[in-house]
Design a protein around this motif. Structure first.
Motif, mmCIF file in Angstrom:
data_model
loop_
_atom_site.group_PDB
_atom_site.id
_atom_site.type_symbol
_atom_site.label_atom_id
_atom_site.label_comp_id
_atom_site.label_asym_id
_atom_site.label_seq_id
_atom_site.Cartn_x
_atom_site.Cartn_y
_atom_site.Cartn_z
ATOM 1 N N ALA A 63 10.327 22.049 25.990
ATOM 2 C CA ALA A 63 10.132 20.664 25.537
ATOM 3 C C ALA A 63 9.449 20.623 24.177
ATOM 4 O O ALA A 63 9.766 19.780 23.334
ATOM 5 C CB ALA A 63 9.311 19.881 26.566
ATOM 6 N N PHE A 64 8.513 21.540 23.948
ATOM 7 C CA PHE A 64 7.848 21.605 22.652
ATOM 8 C C PHE A 64 8.832 22.026 21.571
ATOM 9 O O PHE A 64 8.877 21.442 20.488
ATOM 10 C CB PHE A 64 6.676 22.586 22.722
ATOM 11 N N VAL A 65 9.635 23.041 21.877
ATOM 12 C CA VAL A 65 10.611 23.548 20.903
ATOM 13 C C VAL A 65 11.625 22.469 20.558
ATOM 14 O O VAL A 65 12.039 22.330 19.396
ATOM 15 C CB VAL A 65 11.312 24.807 21.446
ATOM 16 N N ALA A 66 12.026 21.674 21.556
ATOM 17 C CA ALA A 66 12.979 20.603 21.314
ATOM 18 C C ALA A 66 12.371 19.536 20.398
ATOM 19 O O ALA A 66 13.050 18.987 19.526
ATOM 20 C CB ALA A 66 13.419 19.974 22.633
ATOM 21 N N ALA A 67 11.099 19.247 20.604
ATOM 22 C CA ALA A 67 10.434 18.221 19.795
ATOM 23 C C ALA A 67 10.060 18.745 18.421
ATOM 24 O O ALA A 67 10.043 17.990 17.445
ATOM 25 C CB ALA A 67 9.189 17.719 20.524
ATOM 26 N N VAL A 68 9.725 20.037 18.353
ATOM 27 C CA VAL A 68 9.304 20.649 17.094
ATOM 28 C C VAL A 68 10.149 21.893 16.849
ATOM 29 O O VAL A 68 9.763 23.005 17.216
ATOM 30 C CB VAL A 68 7.809 21.036 17.135
ATOM 31 N N PRO A 69 11.323 21.747 16.261
ATOM 32 C CA PRO A 69 12.164 22.919 15.983
ATOM 33 C C PRO A 69 11.418 23.918 15.109
ATOM 34 O O PRO A 69 10.514 23.565 14.357
ATOM 35 C CB PRO A 69 13.363 22.324 15.240
ATOM 36 N N LYS A 70 11.815 25.162 15.205
ATOM 37 C CA LYS A 70 11.106 26.202 14.465
ATOM 38 C C LYS A 70 11.082 25.925 12.967
ATOM 39 O O LYS A 70 10.105 26.234 12.283
ATOM 40 C CB LYS A 70 11.729 27.576 14.720
ATOM 41 N N ALA A 71 12.143 25.332 12.441
ATOM 42 C CA ALA A 71 12.166 25.029 11.009
ATOM 43 C C ALA A 71 11.037 24.063 10.640
ATOM 44 O O ALA A 71 10.413 24.204 9.581
ATOM 45 C CB ALA A 71 13.516 24.431 10.627
ATOM 46 N N ALA A 72 10.771 23.090 11.513
ATOM 47 C CA ALA A 72 9.677 22.148 11.259
ATOM 48 C C ALA A 72 8.340 22.857 11.355
ATOM 49 O O ALA A 72 7.423 22.622 10.552
ATOM 50 C CB ALA A 72 9.741 20.989 12.251
ATOM 51 N N PHE A 73 8.201 23.731 12.326
ATOM 52 C CA PHE A 73 6.968 24.509 12.499
ATOM 53 C C PHE A 73 6.727 25.385 11.268
ATOM 54 O O PHE A 73 5.607 25.464 10.762
ATOM 55 C CB PHE A 73 7.101 25.358 13.758
ATOM 56 N N ASP A 74 7.775 26.031 10.784
ATOM 57 C CA ASP A 74 7.639 26.889 9.607
ATOM 58 C C ASP A 74 7.265 26.072 8.367
ATOM 59 O O ASP A 74 6.491 26.535 7.516
ATOM 60 C CB ASP A 74 8.947 27.651 9.350
ATOM 61 N N GLY A 75 7.818 24.862 8.260
ATOM 62 C CA GLY A 75 7.467 24.006 7.140
ATOM 63 C C GLY A 75 5.997 23.631 7.158
ATOM 64 O O GLY A 75 5.324 23.614 6.117
ATOM 65 N N PHE A 76 5.497 23.351 8.323
ATOM 66 C CA PHE A 76 4.072 23.058 8.491
ATOM 67 C C PHE A 76 3.240 24.281 8.088
ATOM 68 O O PHE A 76 2.243 24.160 7.376
ATOM 69 C CB PHE A 76 3.808 22.692 9.942
ATOM 70 N N ASN A 77 3.642 25.447 8.547
ATOM 71 C CA ASN A 77 2.902 26.669 8.218
ATOM 72 C C ASN A 77 2.869 26.926 6.717
ATOM 73 O O ASN A 77 1.857 27.377 6.173
ATOM 74 C CB ASN A 77 3.530 27.871 8.929
ATOM 75 N N THR A 78 3.973 26.638 6.044
ATOM 76 C CA THR A 78 4.013 26.815 4.590
ATOM 77 C C THR A 78 2.994 25.905 3.912
ATOM 78 O O THR A 78 2.295 26.313 2.984
ATOM 79 C CB THR A 78 5.423 26.517 4.060
ATOM 80 N N GLN A 79 2.899 24.682 4.393
ATOM 81 C CA GLN A 79 1.949 23.729 3.830
ATOM 82 C C GLN A 79 0.518 24.234 4.009
ATOM 83 O O GLN A 79 -0.293 24.198 3.077
ATOM 84 C CB GLN A 79 2.117 22.372 4.506
#
Length: 441
Positions: A63-79
């Motif tokens: 459910a977390f992965v569906a709400a926050v795809p890895k690409a979105a997570f990686d974008g956050f990490n870059t920030q």
């Protein structure tokens, strides 16, 4: 326009990973909580994931992965990596239950606070991860200010002790310079509400019935005609989450003329920077249409005529759908709300003095609901209130704090760059650290 409703809270709420919590933490057990072994194992997987490694779908629940795809997570990490560098380790763990905790993540150039929840069932995957703040590591307020001064564009910074005779500046650079301040303007609306409550003209429990007029985005945008909401609830949303629909409702209810009359009362030295006093929807219409380019050349009378005529008649769907999408500043030098850091300190001092006793005292809870700083910074103060604001090219943050010795302080900083988006996270991390350092020890 966006609003900074916390040191990182609102800024990162637009980034799904920070806002995402897909499960509720189990009730706290009696006695001190101890992390379960499975929780500790998942915790060890977080730092590698923040640095681009690990197995995302193995650590996080579906459910977390569906709400926050890895690409979105990686974008956050870059920030976060841009501001803090590499994630190094979990610095501290404060368990809430065996399956949830508040944690501090050490980065190369700062510490991030976070909340994490692990599913107590099945394979014990992470169901919630919320980064709630980052604090820089500068050792003094002078170092903080030196870093602010290096940012592109213009910055101003001020810290004052609030004495019986008024604010006494302790640290100041560019404190009297005028900046675009984003949603910090909402403090003036709050001040007028407080004035009316003090006089007995209004009460927190008074209700407003929605009249169907168009609103900007927010909690009340799609509310049914006739929906009744209390003044307290509207004010709370305006301040704690900087809700734009709540702001327009309250501005209309109190009256633009009365809010404008408060500008000098609360300490805004040059009221022209907020005259006419704009609501969020009016700013969106102006910035999102060719009309905004005319604004800067008009006198106050002509601006009022424009608001009452073409802007009032413009439907919401005429606003450019791409407004702010590219992250570029839009007319921040001619079409905004303007004040200096010293102005905002005087505003906070007025709010402090007019909420000491009586019915208006409830306003302090509004300012403190989102204190604008992480738990470590907030814990250094007996009370911490906050309001901030941002849009591309603009960020401003203002704090009101009562030290544990009973003395009061206010701190405000602004950053404007008309040529490029500002680094919200860098500015916020510096101000979070400033909140810690400003607390008397």
């Amino acid at each position: 326009m966006r609003s900074v409703s916390g040191i990182i809270l609102a800024l990162i709420a637009a980034t799904p990973v920070a806002a995402q919590t897909t499960a509720t933490a189990p009730p706290t057990a009696s006695g001190p909580a101890q992390p379960s072994p499975e929780f500790r194992q998942r915790l060890e997987e977080i730092v590698p994931l923040l640095n681009g490694g690990g197995e995302y779908s193995a650590t996080f629940a579906p459910a977390f992965v569906a709400a926050v795809p890895k690409a979105a997570f990686d974008g956050f990490n870059t920030q976060f990596a841009t501001t803090g560098g590499k994630a190094l380790r979990i610095k501290s763990v404060m368990p809430v239950t065996p399956w949830s905790a508040n944690i501090v993540i050490a980065y190369e150039r700062g510490d991030a606070t976070a909340q994490i929840i692990v599913d107590p069932q099945g394979t014990h995957q992470v169901t919630g991860l919320r980064i709630t703040g980052m604090s820089a590591r500068e050792a003094s307020l002078s170092e903080i200010d030196a870093q602010l001064a290096k940012l592109p564009g213009r910055t101003g910074f001020a810290l004052a002790r609030l004495d019986t005779t008024g604010p006494r500046l302790l640290t100041a650079r560019g404190s009297d310079a005028t900046f675009a301040i984003g949603s910090e303007f909402k403090l003036v609306i709050l001040a007028e509400l407080i004035r009316q409550i003090e006089s007995g003209a209004r009460h927190w429990t008074d209700t407003i019935s929605l009249d169907g007029r168009p609103l900007p985005g927010g909690a009340y945008t799609a509310a049914a005609l006739g929906t009744a909401i209390s003044l307290y609830d509207v004010a709370e949303k305006m301040i704690s989450v900087s809700d734009n629909s709540a702001t327009d409702i309250l501005l209309r209810t109190l009256g633009r003329d009365k809010v404008e009359a408060m500008l000098k009362v609360v300490g805004i030295r040059d009221p022209k920077g907020m005259q006419p006093f704009l609501g969020p929807l009016e700013v969106f219409k102006l910035k999102g249409s060719p009309l905004g380019a005319r604004w800067g050349a008009l006198d106050i009378k002509a601006r009022r005529a424009l608001l009452d005529g073409e802007i009032a008649a413009m439907p919401n769907d005429a606003i450019d759908k791409k407004l702010f999408v590219d992250g570029k500043p839009v007319l921040i030098e001619t079409l905004e709300w303007y004040a200096s850091p010293a102005d905002m300190i005087r505003v906070m001092d007025w709010l402090r003095r007019h909420t000491e006793t009586g019915p208006a005292a409830r306003a302090r809870a509004l300012l403190a609901k989102n204190p604008g700083a992480g738990a470590d910074a907030s814990a250094r103060w007996a009370y911490l209130g906050y309001k901030g604001g941002s849009e591309p090219g603009v960020i401003a943050m203002t704090f009101l704090g009562q030290a544990k010795d009973g003395n009061w302080y206010a701190m405000s900083a602004s950053w404007n760059d008309p040529t490029a988006a500002v680094d919200d996270l860098r500015f916020s991390s510096l101000m979070s650290r400033a909140v810690e350092l400003a607390a008397p020890q």
